[in-house]
Design a protein around this motif. Sequence first.
Motif, PDB file in Angstrom:
ATOM      1  N   ALA A  27       0.829  -1.203   0.000  1.00  0.00           N
ATOM      2  CA  ALA A  27       0.000   0.000   0.000  1.00  0.00           C
ATOM      3  C   ALA A  27       0.864   1.254   0.000  1.00  0.00           C
ATOM      4  O   ALA A  27       0.584   2.233  -0.708  1.00  0.00           O
ATOM      5  N   PHE A  28       1.943   1.241   0.796  1.00  0.00           N
ATOM      6  CA  PHE A  28       2.826   2.404   0.857  1.00  0.00           C
ATOM      7  C   PHE A  28       3.501   2.660  -0.493  1.00  0.00           C
ATOM      8  O   PHE A  28       3.569   3.798  -0.967  1.00  0.00           O
ATOM      9  N   ARG A  29       4.010   1.608  -1.119  1.00  0.00           N
ATOM     10  CA  ARG A  29       4.688   1.780  -2.399  1.00  0.00           C
ATOM     11  C   ARG A  29       3.754   2.362  -3.456  1.00  0.00           C
ATOM     12  O   ARG A  29       4.151   3.219  -4.256  1.00  0.00           O
ATOM     13  N   LYS A  30       2.515   1.911  -3.438  1.00  0.00           N
ATOM     14  CA  LYS A  30       1.538   2.410  -4.409  1.00  0.00           C
ATOM     15  C   LYS A  30       1.269   3.896  -4.200  1.00  0.00           C
ATOM     16  O   LYS A  30       1.252   4.682  -5.160  1.00  0.00           O
ATOM     17  N   LEU A  31       1.071   4.291  -2.934  1.00  0.00           N
ATOM     18  CA  LEU A  31       0.784   5.698  -2.636  1.00  0.00           C
ATOM     19  C   LEU A  31       2.021   6.567  -2.814  1.00  0.00           C
ATOM     20  O   LEU A  31       1.913   7.723  -3.244  1.00  0.00           O
ATOM     21  N   ALA A  32       3.195   6.019  -2.480  1.00  0.00           N
ATOM     22  CA  ALA A  32       4.426   6.789  -2.628  1.00  0.00           C
ATOM     23  C   ALA A  32       4.687   7.119  -4.091  1.00  0.00           C
ATOM     24  O   ALA A  32       5.118   8.228  -4.420  1.00  0.00           O
ATOM     25  N   ASN A  43       3.378  20.608  -6.834  1.00  0.00           N
ATOM     26  CA  ASN A  43       2.065  20.318  -6.247  1.00  0.00           C
ATOM     27  C   ASN A  43       2.213  20.186  -4.732  1.00  0.00           C
ATOM     28  O   ASN A  43       2.643  19.157  -4.221  1.00  0.00           O
ATOM     29  N   LYS A  44       1.893  21.252  -3.996  1.00  0.00           N
ATOM     30  CA  LYS A  44       2.045  21.264  -2.546  1.00  0.00           C
ATOM     31  C   LYS A  44       1.124  20.246  -1.878  1.00  0.00           C
ATOM     32  O   LYS A  44       1.477  19.649  -0.855  1.00  0.00           O
ATOM     33  N   GLN A  45      -0.061  20.063  -2.423  1.00  0.00           N
ATOM     34  CA  GLN A  45      -1.010  19.115  -1.837  1.00  0.00           C
ATOM     35  C   GLN A  45      -0.478  17.679  -1.945  1.00  0.00           C
ATOM     36  O   GLN A  45      -0.556  16.902  -0.986  1.00  0.00           O
ATOM     37  N   ALA A  46       0.087  17.346  -3.083  1.00  0.00           N
ATOM     38  CA  ALA A  46       0.665  16.008  -3.260  1.00  0.00           C
ATOM     39  C   ALA A  46       1.881  15.833  -2.359  1.00  0.00           C
ATOM     40  O   ALA A  46       2.102  14.752  -1.797  1.00  0.00           O
ATOM     41  N   GLU A  47       2.682  16.910  -2.211  1.00  0.00           N
ATOM     42  CA  GLU A  47       3.848  16.835  -1.343  1.00  0.00           C
ATOM     43  C   GLU A  47       3.445  16.574   0.106  1.00  0.00           C
ATOM     44  O   GLU A  47       4.062  15.761   0.804  1.00  0.00           O
ATOM     45  N   ALA A  48       2.393  17.287   0.551  1.00  0.00           N
ATOM     46  CA  ALA A  48       1.905  17.080   1.916  1.00  0.00           C
ATOM     47  C   ALA A  48       1.363  15.667   2.094  1.00  0.00           C
ATOM     48  O   ALA A  48       1.563  15.026   3.134  1.00  0.00           O
ATOM     49  N   ARG A  49       0.686  15.169   1.074  1.00  0.00           N
ATOM     50  CA  ARG A  49       0.137  13.811   1.141  1.00  0.00           C
ATOM     51  C   ARG A  49       1.269  12.793   1.186  1.00  0.00           C
ATOM     52  O   ARG A  49       1.190  11.789   1.904  1.00  0.00           O
ATOM     53  N   PHE A  50       2.347  13.048   0.428  1.00  0.00           N
ATOM     54  CA  PHE A  50       3.487  12.143   0.420  1.00  0.00           C
ATOM     55  C   PHE A  50       4.126  12.080   1.807  1.00  0.00           C
ATOM     56  O   PHE A  50       4.484  10.998   2.291  1.00  0.00           O
ATOM     57  N   LYS A  51       4.275  13.232   2.463  1.00  0.00           N
ATOM     58  CA  LYS A  51       4.855  13.269   3.803  1.00  0.00           C
ATOM     59  C   LYS A  51       3.955  12.525   4.798  1.00  0.00           C
ATOM     60  O   LYS A  51       4.438  11.820   5.685  1.00  0.00           O
ATOM     61  N   GLU A  52       2.643  12.683   4.628  1.00  0.00           N
ATOM     62  CA  GLU A  52       1.689  12.015   5.516  1.00  0.00           C
ATOM     63  C   GLU A  52       1.768  10.495   5.358  1.00  0.00           C
ATOM     64  O   GLU A  52       1.767   9.744   6.340  1.00  0.00           O
ATOM     65  N   VAL A  53       1.851  10.033   4.121  1.00  0.00           N
ATOM     66  CA  VAL A  53       1.954   8.600   3.844  1.00  0.00           C
ATOM     67  C   VAL A  53       3.265   8.048   4.388  1.00  0.00           C
ATOM     68  O   VAL A  53       3.305   6.957   4.976  1.00  0.00           O
ATOM     69  N   SER A  54       4.349   8.807   4.220  1.00  0.00           N
ATOM     70  CA  SER A  54       5.655   8.362   4.717  1.00  0.00           C
ATOM     71  C   SER A  54       5.659   8.262   6.236  1.00  0.00           C
ATOM     72  O   SER A  54       6.221   7.329   6.817  1.00  0.00           O
ATOM     73  N   GLU A  55       5.025   9.245   6.886  1.00  0.00           N
ATOM     74  CA  GLU A  55       4.938   9.222   8.348  1.00  0.00           C
ATOM     75  C   GLU A  55       4.155   8.008   8.829  1.00  0.00           C
ATOM     76  O   GLU A  55       4.556   7.317   9.780  1.00  0.00           O
TER      77      GLU A  55
END
Length: 335
Positions: A27-32, A43-55
């Motif tokens: 799931a993480f690899r797919k979202l990452a 894309n700031k929204q995608a960047e924030a989402r990426f940080k959230e998924v990584s966390e």
Amino acid sequence: MAATDFKDYYAILGVSKTASPEEIKQAFRKLARKYHPDVNPGNKQAEARFKEVSEAYEVVSDADKRKKYDQFGQYWKQAGEGFPSGGVGADMGGFDFSQYGNFDEFINELLGRFGGATPRGGQQNYSQSYTYRTSTGAPSGFSGFNDFGFQDAGAGTTQDSEAAIALTFAEAFNGVQKRFSLGNETIDVRIPSGAKPGTRLRVRGKGQINPMTQQRGDLYLKVELQPHSFFQMEGDNLVCEVAITPDEATLGASIDVPTPDGPVNVKLPAGVRSGQSLRLRGKGWPLPKGGRGDQLVKVAIVPPKDLSQQEREYYEKIRAIRTYNPRSHLQQVRL
């Protein structure tokens, strides 16, 4: 951390709370890949989402962090740590945690696990680990199936304990009473006949203490069978291998085969092959619902290593007049 700041890491990754490590990784690899900044430049929204998924992945992919997160939720980072005096420097909603030695003490009082906070330096008995030792004994203890049962499912909660129990074939076949040492506690468990490798036996109320309810979980005993010199288990069947001579295989014979009930006479059909199995119905392992399984007798044709002069002469005569060729079909084999 305020309650409104709590992040559901499982929801962020789109997996269930019971997801396996492999499912979480996928799931993480797919979202990452989807939200990676290189794929979404600017894309700031995608960047924030990426940080959230990584966390989220950093926490639930780590067994120790995940355990604390599942147990303490929004306060998982503070679990097992001491609180700063007066709560200084920690975002705890203005609550003074200095009265507690560590976060576990606070949780105990908050949830009423032990009727109040554990005294500072006191023992946290809900995290006790057990080791198990067994010995055969005859004192009265559990009986029948009232205190335990066969289980195919998992233990289900973290308060359930598990231990391996090694039985001989005779003990597993006939049933046996075993004595266990759980820390300072000794219990007697009667194991019914018919336990197989991998069977899970449940002893109710002998697991660890549930920190929220103060009730004890269950103890699960996973059966292991010690090797036997003749018998083996394959599913519900008892299996053995019996050696026969070439003449017995060719002409047929009557031989005695050991079973749990004693030797029985078995008729070998003429032309039996090495590796072929003969079924002795009702002579196998005890079944949970009563009755017995089957015993499978695997035939192994064993030629003699040392021949008398007369035996050698007769074998040579048989070879000279033999008409059967078991490899005749190989003449047509091609790539």
